[in-house]
Design a protein around this motif. Sequence first.
Motif, PDB file in Angstrom:
ATOM      1  N   THR A   1      60.690  50.528  28.346  1.00  0.00           N
ATOM      2  CA  THR A   1      60.632  49.269  27.609  1.00  0.00           C
ATOM      3  C   THR A   1      60.191  48.170  28.560  1.00  0.00           C
ATOM      4  O   THR A   1      60.747  48.029  29.642  1.00  0.00           O
ATOM      5  N   CYS A   2      59.207  47.430  28.145  1.00  0.00           N
ATOM      6  CA  CYS A   2      58.691  46.352  28.982  1.00  0.00           C
ATOM      7  C   CYS A   2      59.703  45.215  29.038  1.00  0.00           C
ATOM      8  O   CYS A   2      60.153  44.735  27.991  1.00  0.00           O
ATOM      9  N   PRO A   3      60.095  44.769  30.247  1.00  0.00           N
ATOM     10  CA  PRO A   3      61.076  43.684  30.351  1.00  0.00           C
ATOM     11  C   PRO A   3      60.475  42.328  29.986  1.00  0.00           C
ATOM     12  O   PRO A   3      61.207  41.361  29.790  1.00  0.00           O
ATOM     13  N   HIS A   4      59.141  42.241  29.920  1.00  0.00           N
ATOM     14  CA  HIS A   4      58.507  40.955  29.644  1.00  0.00           C
ATOM     15  C   HIS A   4      58.380  40.699  28.144  1.00  0.00           C
ATOM     16  O   HIS A   4      58.636  39.612  27.669  1.00  0.00           O
ATOM     17  N   CYS A   5      57.958  41.714  27.389  1.00  0.00           N
ATOM     18  CA  CYS A   5      57.710  41.491  25.961  1.00  0.00           C
ATOM     19  C   CYS A   5      58.512  42.465  25.088  1.00  0.00           C
ATOM     20  O   CYS A   5      58.351  42.469  23.871  1.00  0.00           O
ATOM     21  N   ASN A   6      59.343  43.309  25.714  1.00  0.00           N
ATOM     22  CA  ASN A   6      60.194  44.257  24.991  1.00  0.00           C
ATOM     23  C   ASN A   6      59.432  45.329  24.226  1.00  0.00           C
ATOM     24  O   ASN A   6      59.971  45.954  23.314  1.00  0.00           O
ATOM     25  N   GLU A   7      58.182  45.525  24.572  1.00  0.00           N
ATOM     26  CA  GLU A   7      57.390  46.579  23.948  1.00  0.00           C
ATOM     27  C   GLU A   7      57.882  47.928  24.473  1.00  0.00           C
ATOM     28  O   GLU A   7      58.039  48.118  25.669  1.00  0.00           O
ATOM     29  N   ALA A   8      58.162  48.863  23.546  1.00  0.00           N
ATOM     30  CA  ALA A   8      58.557  50.207  23.950  1.00  0.00           C
ATOM     31  C   ALA A   8      57.343  51.107  23.886  1.00  0.00           C
ATOM     32  O   ALA A   8      56.610  51.098  22.909  1.00  0.00           O
ATOM     33  N   PHE A   9      57.120  51.850  24.962  1.00  0.00           N
ATOM     34  CA  PHE A   9      55.950  52.729  24.987  1.00  0.00           C
ATOM     35  C   PHE A   9      56.212  53.884  25.936  1.00  0.00           C
ATOM     36  O   PHE A   9      57.186  53.879  26.695  1.00  0.00           O
ATOM     37  N   ARG A  10      55.364  54.890  25.884  1.00  0.00           N
ATOM     38  CA  ARG A  10      55.431  55.987  26.840  1.00  0.00           C
ATOM     39  C   ARG A  10      54.362  55.757  27.880  1.00  0.00           C
ATOM     40  O   ARG A  10      53.207  55.530  27.531  1.00  0.00           O
ATOM     41  N   GLY A  11      54.759  55.798  29.137  1.00  0.00           N
ATOM     42  CA  GLY A  11      53.782  55.555  30.178  1.00  0.00           C
ATOM     43  C   GLY A  11      53.955  56.493  31.346  1.00  0.00           C
ATOM     44  O   GLY A  11      55.046  57.017  31.570  1.00  0.00           O
ATOM     45  N   ALA A  12      52.878  56.709  32.066  1.00  0.00           N
ATOM     46  CA  ALA A  12      52.944  57.482  33.298  1.00  0.00           C
ATOM     47  C   ALA A  12      53.130  56.508  34.441  1.00  0.00           C
ATOM     48  O   ALA A  12      52.339  55.592  34.603  1.00  0.00           O
ATOM     49  N   PRO A  13      54.210  56.662  35.206  1.00  0.00           N
ATOM     50  CA  PRO A  13      54.451  55.694  36.278  1.00  0.00           C
ATOM     51  C   PRO A  13      53.510  55.924  37.453  1.00  0.00           C
ATOM     52  O   PRO A  13      53.068  57.043  37.705  1.00  0.00           O
ATOM     53  N   LYS A  14      53.212  54.844  38.155  1.00  0.00           N
ATOM     54  CA  LYS A  14      52.511  54.942  39.416  1.00  0.00           C
ATOM     55  C   LYS A  14      53.577  54.826  40.492  1.00  0.00           C
ATOM     56  O   LYS A  14      54.409  53.927  40.438  1.00  0.00           O
ATOM     57  N   LYS A  15      53.578  55.721  41.454  1.00  0.00           N
ATOM     58  CA  LYS A  15      54.558  55.633  42.529  1.00  0.00           C
ATOM     59  C   LYS A  15      54.098  54.582  43.519  1.00  0.00           C
ATOM     60  O   LYS A  15      52.982  54.613  43.999  1.00  0.00           O
ATOM     61  N   THR A  16      54.977  53.632  43.789  1.00  0.00           N
ATOM     62  CA  THR A  16      54.640  52.644  44.808  1.00  0.00           C
ATOM     63  C   THR A  16      55.103  53.160  46.168  1.00  0.00           C
ATOM     64  O   THR A  16      55.741  54.208  46.263  1.00  0.00           O
ATOM     65  N   PHE A  17      54.802  52.399  47.183  1.00  0.00           N
ATOM     66  CA  PHE A  17      55.041  52.746  48.583  1.00  0.00           C
ATOM     67  C   PHE A  17      56.395  53.403  48.850  1.00  0.00           C
ATOM     68  O   PHE A  17      56.469  54.448  49.473  1.00  0.00           O
ATOM     69  N   LEU A  18      57.470  52.821  48.349  1.00  0.00           N
ATOM     70  CA  LEU A  18      58.794  53.360  48.684  1.00  0.00           C
ATOM     71  C   LEU A  18      59.345  54.279  47.602  1.00  0.00           C
ATOM     72  O   LEU A  18      60.510  54.633  47.633  1.00  0.00           O
ATOM     73  N   GLY A  19      58.523  54.665  46.637  1.00  0.00           N
ATOM     74  CA  GLY A  19      58.980  55.617  45.632  1.00  0.00           C
ATOM     75  C   GLY A  19      59.429  54.984  44.332  1.00  0.00           C
ATOM     76  O   GLY A  19      59.932  55.671  43.459  1.00  0.00           O
ATOM     77  N   PHE A  20      59.251  53.665  44.221  1.00  0.00           N
ATOM     78  CA  PHE A  20      59.585  53.020  42.959  1.00  0.00           C
ATOM     79  C   PHE A  20      58.526  53.368  41.922  1.00  0.00           C
ATOM     80  O   PHE A  20      57.383  53.599  42.265  1.00  0.00           O
ATOM     81  N   GLN A  21      58.941  53.421  40.651  1.00  0.00           N
ATOM     82  CA  GLN A  21      58.009  53.756  39.598  1.00  0.00           C
ATOM     83  C   GLN A  21      57.489  52.483  38.965  1.00  0.00           C
ATOM     84  O   GLN A  21      58.253  51.693  38.441  1.00  0.00           O
ATOM     85  N   GLN A  22      56.172  52.310  39.016  1.00  0.00           N
ATOM     86  CA  GLN A  22      55.587  51.102  38.472  1.00  0.00           C
ATOM     87  C   GLN A  22      54.836  51.422  37.190  1.00  0.00           C
ATOM     88  O   GLN A  22      54.050  52.367  37.145  1.00  0.00           O
ATOM     89  N   TYR A  23      55.087  50.632  36.153  1.00  0.00           N
ATOM     90  CA  TYR A  23      54.425  50.815  34.872  1.00  0.00           C
ATOM     91  C   TYR A  23      53.564  49.609  34.557  1.00  0.00           C
ATOM     92  O   TYR A  23      53.825  48.515  35.013  1.00  0.00           O
ATOM     93  N   ASN A  24      52.537  49.873  33.766  1.00  0.00           N
ATOM     94  CA  ASN A  24      51.692  48.809  33.251  1.00  0.00           C
ATOM     95  C   ASN A  24      51.926  48.693  31.761  1.00  0.00           C
ATOM     96  O   ASN A  24      51.713  49.652  31.030  1.00  0.00           O
ATOM     97  N   CYS A  25      52.345  47.543  31.293  1.00  0.00           N
ATOM     98  CA  CYS A  25      52.610  47.395  29.871  1.00  0.00           C
ATOM     99  C   CYS A  25      51.283  47.314  29.102  1.00  0.00           C
ATOM    100  O   CYS A  25      50.427  46.501  29.432  1.00  0.00           O
ATOM    101  N   PRO A  26      51.109  48.153  28.072  1.00  0.00           N
ATOM    102  CA  PRO A  26      49.859  48.116  27.311  1.00  0.00           C
ATOM    103  C   PRO A  26      49.773  46.881  26.412  1.00  0.00           C
ATOM    104  O   PRO A  26      48.694  46.485  25.993  1.00  0.00           O
ATOM    105  N   ALA A  27      50.909  46.272  26.102  1.00  0.00           N
ATOM    106  CA  ALA A  27      50.916  45.142  25.176  1.00  0.00           C
ATOM    107  C   ALA A  27      50.606  43.825  25.887  1.00  0.00           C
ATOM    108  O   ALA A  27      49.795  43.037  25.428  1.00  0.00           O
ATOM    109  N   CYS A  28      51.278  43.570  27.012  1.00  0.00           N
ATOM    110  CA  CYS A  28      51.082  42.282  27.681  1.00  0.00           C
ATOM    111  C   CYS A  28      50.447  42.447  29.064  1.00  0.00           C
ATOM    112  O   CYS A  28      50.299  41.483  29.781  1.00  0.00           O
ATOM    113  N   SER A  29      50.097  43.665  29.424  1.00  0.00           N
ATOM    114  CA  SER A  29      49.493  44.056  30.703  1.00  0.00           C
ATOM    115  C   SER A  29      50.211  43.510  31.925  1.00  0.00           C
ATOM    116  O   SER A  29      49.602  43.285  32.957  1.00  0.00           O
ATOM    117  N   GLN A  30      51.517  43.314  31.814  1.00  0.00           N
ATOM    118  CA  GLN A  30      52.315  42.972  32.984  1.00  0.00           C
ATOM    119  C   GLN A  30      52.726  44.254  33.696  1.00  0.00           C
ATOM    120  O   GLN A  30      52.920  45.277  33.056  1.00  0.00           O
TER     121      GLN A  30
END
Length: 109
Positions: free
Chosen positions: A25-54
């Motif tokens: 669920t996107c914390p910016h616009c509350n859009e719920a979606f299925r996404g593939a996370p991108k692993k950042t440097f320290l192993g955090f999972q980063q998502y791109n919101c398809p609705a607000c592209s945050q």
Amino acid sequence: MNPYEPPKSQNPPVSFLNADTHPVTCPHCNEAFRGAPKKTFLGFQQYNCPACSQKFKYPLSRGYRITYWVLLLGSFVTMVNKPGAQPNLFTLLMAIAVISDLYLMWKRR
Ligand SMILES: [Zn+2]
């Protein structure tokens, strides 16, 4: 051109699609979606919101979290046992990972 390359037009099987995507669920616009996370440097999972592209991050997966805590505590024990030893870059990174993780978990309560 590599003649041994399999044809790319085939759709991947459904099980493959589901393996890498997570319901989020996107914390910016509350859009719920299925996404593939991108692993950042320290192993955090980063998502791109398809609705607000945050971009937004999720806390560490359990394996990463345990590893970082163990490594961090391990280097603390080393420092305590060797008076005068300075915390190195590695310890600092572990500390950053653990603190960011706690912060992300706290934000998502
Ligand atoms: Zn959004």
